[in-house]
Design an enzyme around this catalytic site. Structure first.
Site, PDB file in Angstrom:
ATOM      1  N   ARG A   9     -26.878  40.823 -81.557  1.00  0.00           N
ATOM      2  CA  ARG A   9     -25.838  41.033 -80.552  1.00  0.00           C
ATOM      3  C   ARG A   9     -26.001  42.335 -79.779  1.00  0.00           C
ATOM      4  O   ARG A   9     -25.700  42.408 -78.582  1.00  0.00           O
ATOM      5  CB  ARG A   9     -24.468  41.006 -81.259  1.00  0.00           C
ATOM      6  CG  ARG A   9     -23.284  41.403 -80.407  1.00  0.00           C
ATOM      7  CD  ARG A   9     -22.012  41.497 -81.252  1.00  0.00           C
ATOM      8  NE  ARG A   9     -22.181  42.419 -82.367  1.00  0.00           N
ATOM      9  CZ  ARG A   9     -22.065  43.736 -82.269  1.00  0.00           C
ATOM     10  NH1 ARG A   9     -21.793  44.298 -81.105  1.00  0.00           N
ATOM     11  NH2 ARG A   9     -22.232  44.505 -83.327  1.00  0.00           N
TER      12      ARG A   9
ATOM     13  N   GLU B 282     -11.486  57.029 -93.827  1.00  0.00           N
ATOM     14  CA  GLU B 282     -11.415  55.649 -93.366  1.00  0.00           C
ATOM     15  C   GLU B 282     -10.653  54.775 -94.365  1.00  0.00           C
ATOM     16  O   GLU B 282      -9.807  53.956 -93.966  1.00  0.00           O
ATOM     17  CB  GLU B 282     -12.807  55.082 -93.145  1.00  0.00           C
ATOM     18  CG  GLU B 282     -12.764  53.680 -92.549  1.00  0.00           C
ATOM     19  CD  GLU B 282     -14.091  52.952 -92.662  1.00  0.00           C
ATOM     20  OE1 GLU B 282     -14.550  52.400 -91.651  1.00  0.00           O
ATOM     21  OE2 GLU B 282     -14.663  52.905 -93.782  1.00  0.00           O
TER      22      GLU B 282
ATOM     23  N   TRP C  71     -15.309  55.187 -85.733  1.00  0.00           N
ATOM     24  CA  TRP C  71     -14.775  54.029 -85.023  1.00  0.00           C
ATOM     25  C   TRP C  71     -14.673  54.249 -83.511  1.00  0.00           C
ATOM     26  O   TRP C  71     -14.234  53.358 -82.789  1.00  0.00           O
ATOM     27  CB  TRP C  71     -13.396  53.660 -85.587  1.00  0.00           C
ATOM     28  CG  TRP C  71     -13.465  52.830 -86.829  1.00  0.00           C
ATOM     29  CD1 TRP C  71     -13.476  53.262 -88.120  1.00  0.00           C
ATOM     30  CD2 TRP C  71     -13.547  51.401 -86.894  1.00  0.00           C
ATOM     31  NE1 TRP C  71     -13.567  52.214 -88.997  1.00  0.00           N
ATOM     32  CE2 TRP C  71     -13.596  51.055 -88.266  1.00  0.00           C
ATOM     33  CE3 TRP C  71     -13.577  50.384 -85.949  1.00  0.00           C
ATOM     34  CZ2 TRP C  71     -13.677  49.727 -88.699  1.00  0.00           C
ATOM     35  CZ3 TRP C  71     -13.661  49.066 -86.378  1.00  0.00           C
ATOM     36  CH2 TRP C  71     -13.708  48.754 -87.738  1.00  0.00           C
TER      37      TRP C  71
ATOM     38  N   TYR D  34      -9.014  45.944 -90.037  1.00  0.00           N
ATOM     39  CA  TYR D  34      -8.785  45.941 -91.486  1.00  0.00           C
ATOM     40  C   TYR D  34      -7.375  46.333 -91.932  1.00  0.00           C
ATOM     41  O   TYR D  34      -6.741  45.621 -92.712  1.00  0.00           O
ATOM     42  CB  TYR D  34      -9.794  46.867 -92.162  1.00  0.00           C
ATOM     43  CG  TYR D  34     -11.224  46.450 -92.007  1.00  0.00           C
ATOM     44  CD1 TYR D  34     -11.812  45.512 -92.852  1.00  0.00           C
ATOM     45  CD2 TYR D  34     -12.022  47.001 -90.998  1.00  0.00           C
ATOM     46  CE1 TYR D  34     -13.148  45.137 -92.711  1.00  0.00           C
ATOM     47  CE2 TYR D  34     -13.355  46.624 -90.850  1.00  0.00           C
ATOM     48  CZ  TYR D  34     -13.909  45.696 -91.695  1.00  0.00           C
ATOM     49  OH  TYR D  34     -15.214  45.326 -91.549  1.00  0.00           O
TER      50      TYR D  34
ATOM     51  N   ARG E 167      -6.795  35.103-108.722  1.00  0.00           N
ATOM     52  CA  ARG E 167      -6.322  35.202-107.337  1.00  0.00           C
ATOM     53  C   ARG E 167      -6.128  36.644-106.865  1.00  0.00           C
ATOM     54  O   ARG E 167      -5.386  36.891-105.919  1.00  0.00           O
ATOM     55  CB  ARG E 167      -5.009  34.428-107.184  1.00  0.00           C
ATOM     56  CG  ARG E 167      -5.166  32.957-107.560  1.00  0.00           C
ATOM     57  CD  ARG E 167      -3.854  32.196-107.464  1.00  0.00           C
ATOM     58  NE  ARG E 167      -4.017  30.806-107.896  1.00  0.00           N
ATOM     59  CZ  ARG E 167      -3.041  29.894-107.901  1.00  0.00           C
ATOM     60  NH1 ARG E 167      -1.821  30.233-107.487  1.00  0.00           N
ATOM     61  NH2 ARG E 167      -3.280  28.662-108.304  1.00  0.00           N
TER      62      ARG E 167
ATOM     63  N   CYS F 125     -16.799  43.115 -91.092  1.00  0.00           N
ATOM     64  CA  CYS F 125     -18.095  42.874 -91.752  1.00  0.00           C
ATOM     65  C   CYS F 125     -17.866  42.629 -93.235  1.00  0.00           C
ATOM     66  O   CYS F 125     -18.371  41.658 -93.789  1.00  0.00           O
ATOM     67  CB  CYS F 125     -19.026  44.063 -91.538  1.00  0.00           C
ATOM     68  SG  CYS F 125     -19.502  44.320 -89.818  1.00  0.00           S
TER      69      CYS F 125
ATOM     70  N   ARG G 138     -20.194  39.520 -94.434  1.00  0.00           N
ATOM     71  CA  ARG G 138     -20.908  38.572 -93.573  1.00  0.00           C
ATOM     72  C   ARG G 138     -22.156  39.212 -92.994  1.00  0.00           C
ATOM     73  O   ARG G 138     -23.130  38.540 -92.664  1.00  0.00           O
ATOM     74  CB  ARG G 138     -20.007  38.081 -92.441  1.00  0.00           C
ATOM     75  CG  ARG G 138     -19.610  39.179 -91.464  1.00  0.00           C
ATOM     76  CD  ARG G 138     -18.885  38.653 -90.234  1.00  0.00           C
ATOM     77  NE  ARG G 138     -18.500  39.761 -89.369  1.00  0.00           N
ATOM     78  CZ  ARG G 138     -19.284  40.305 -88.438  1.00  0.00           C
ATOM     79  NH1 ARG G 138     -20.506  39.836 -88.260  1.00  0.00           N
ATOM     80  NH2 ARG G 138     -18.852  41.314 -87.705  1.00  0.00           N
TER      81      ARG G 138
ATOM     82  N   ASP H 173     -25.434  46.359 -92.133  1.00  0.00           N
ATOM     83  CA  ASP H 173     -26.420  47.286 -91.588  1.00  0.00           C
ATOM     84  C   ASP H 173     -26.914  48.104 -92.782  1.00  0.00           C
ATOM     85  O   ASP H 173     -26.245  49.018 -93.244  1.00  0.00           O
ATOM     86  CB  ASP H 173     -25.733  48.161 -90.532  1.00  0.00           C
ATOM     87  CG  ASP H 173     -26.573  49.329 -90.050  1.00  0.00           C
ATOM     88  OD1 ASP H 173     -27.696  49.527 -90.552  1.00  0.00           O
ATOM     89  OD2 ASP H 173     -26.083  50.074 -89.174  1.00  0.00           O
TER      90      ASP H 173
ATOM     91  N   TYR I 253     -32.051  47.488 -88.717  1.00  0.00           N
ATOM     92  CA  TYR I 253     -32.368  47.574 -87.294  1.00  0.00           C
ATOM     93  C   TYR I 253     -33.812  48.041 -87.125  1.00  0.00           C
ATOM     94  O   TYR I 253     -34.305  48.860 -87.898  1.00  0.00           O
ATOM     95  CB  TYR I 253     -31.395  48.511 -86.582  1.00  0.00           C
ATOM     96  CG  TYR I 253     -30.053  47.867 -86.315  1.00  0.00           C
ATOM     97  CD1 TYR I 253     -29.886  46.992 -85.240  1.00  0.00           C
ATOM     98  CD2 TYR I 253     -28.964  48.104 -87.136  1.00  0.00           C
ATOM     99  CE1 TYR I 253     -28.663  46.376 -85.001  1.00  0.00           C
ATOM    100  CE2 TYR I 253     -27.737  47.499 -86.905  1.00  0.00           C
ATOM    101  CZ  TYR I 253     -27.597  46.631 -85.825  1.00  0.00           C
ATOM    102  OH  TYR I 253     -26.388  46.016 -85.597  1.00  0.00           O
TER     103      TYR I 253
END
Length: 264
Positions: free
Chosen positions: A24, A61, A83, A97, A126, A145, A166, A169, A209
């Site tokens: 992307r 964060e 961010w 998030y 659960r 992510c 998912r 990096d 990358y």
């Protein structure tokens, strides 16, 4: 066994067996699909020592997530810029998030329900939090992510954490994610009076990358130093009450930074 053996092995596997694809951001990556990592908290707090990882940003964060905030003003106040590339001019990121963790559909506090469940029904299957709110993905500056995580309480009062990603990096983002979720594991174990045990990752697209490959080679050529010790303020009893001043690591002695560009 080195605490980061799985991580280094993942780098080697991607560089030697991965496929090169466009992505992307337009940078290009070498990737594999399907990877697992495991870290045992008995081996020490899992923050990389083969390069310096900015732990203050990790603390800030995570506390920002746990507060339910989705604007970068809190981060900027503490000098955290991670961010900024995705925020609008007012610092807004959409329902990322923090919103999903603390106010799913505006009224569902997944963190408080998670902790209550761990305390009241420890062997439940659960104990799970999701950030992948399909109805709100289009409003997010960046879809999550690390999209879900699940806890498991052992009969000997241990606590394990499985994180689902998912996309990872591997050079810049993944070491940050590992230390962040290790911190969350320790914080929740402390509140629930359990012993933090294992941190596991299940990753879909694990990629390096193409402009990070030389940095990865430099990283795996270094030797680990002793892992630091995590300090949590003993006066704080609830996960949602921590401030940036209530968390630290002691005796963190990493190698120097390895600079690498971020792809947006």
């Amino acid at each position: 066994m080195e605490i980061f053996s799985d991580y280094y092995n993942l780098i080697v596997k991607i560089l030697s067996k991965g496929e090169e694809v466009e992505d992307r951001t337009g940078t290009g990556t070498t990737r594999i699909f399907g990877a697992t990592l495991e870290f045992n908290m008995d081996d020490g707090f899992p923050i990389l020592t083969t390069k310096r990882v900015h732990f203050r940003s990790i603390i800030g964060e995570l506390i920002w997530f746990l507060s339910g905030d989705t604007n970068t003003k809190f981060l900027a106040k503490h000098g955290i810029t991670i961010w900024n590339n995705w925020a609008d001019k007012k610092g807004n990121l959409g329902p990322v998030y923090g919103k999903q963790w603390r106010a799913w559909n505006n009224d569902h506090d997944q963190i408080l329900e998670l902790i209550r469940g761990i305390k009241e029904d420890p062997f439940s299957r659960r104990h799970l939090v999701s950030a992948w709110n399909v109805a709100e993905l289009h409003q997010m500056a960046l879809p999550p992510c690390h999209y879900a995580f699940q806890f498991c309480v052992g009969k000997s009062k241990t606590l394990d954490l499985l994180v689902n990603m998912r996309s990872a990096d591997v050079f810049l983002g993944l070491p940050f994610n590992i230390a962040s979720y290790a911190l969350l594991l320790h914080m929740i174990a402390k509140e629930a009076e359990l012993t933090p045990a294992r941190l596991l990752f299940s990753i879909g697209d694990a990629h390096i990358y193409n402009n990070h490959q030389s940095q990865c080679i430099e990283l795996i050529g270094r030797k680990d130093t002793s892992p630091p010790t995590l300090w949590l303020n003993p006066k704080v009893t609830r996960v949602v009450d921590y401030t940036i001043h209530d968390v630290n690591i002691i005796d963190y002695k990493p190698h120097g930074k390895i600079k690498a560009p971020i792809s947006v």
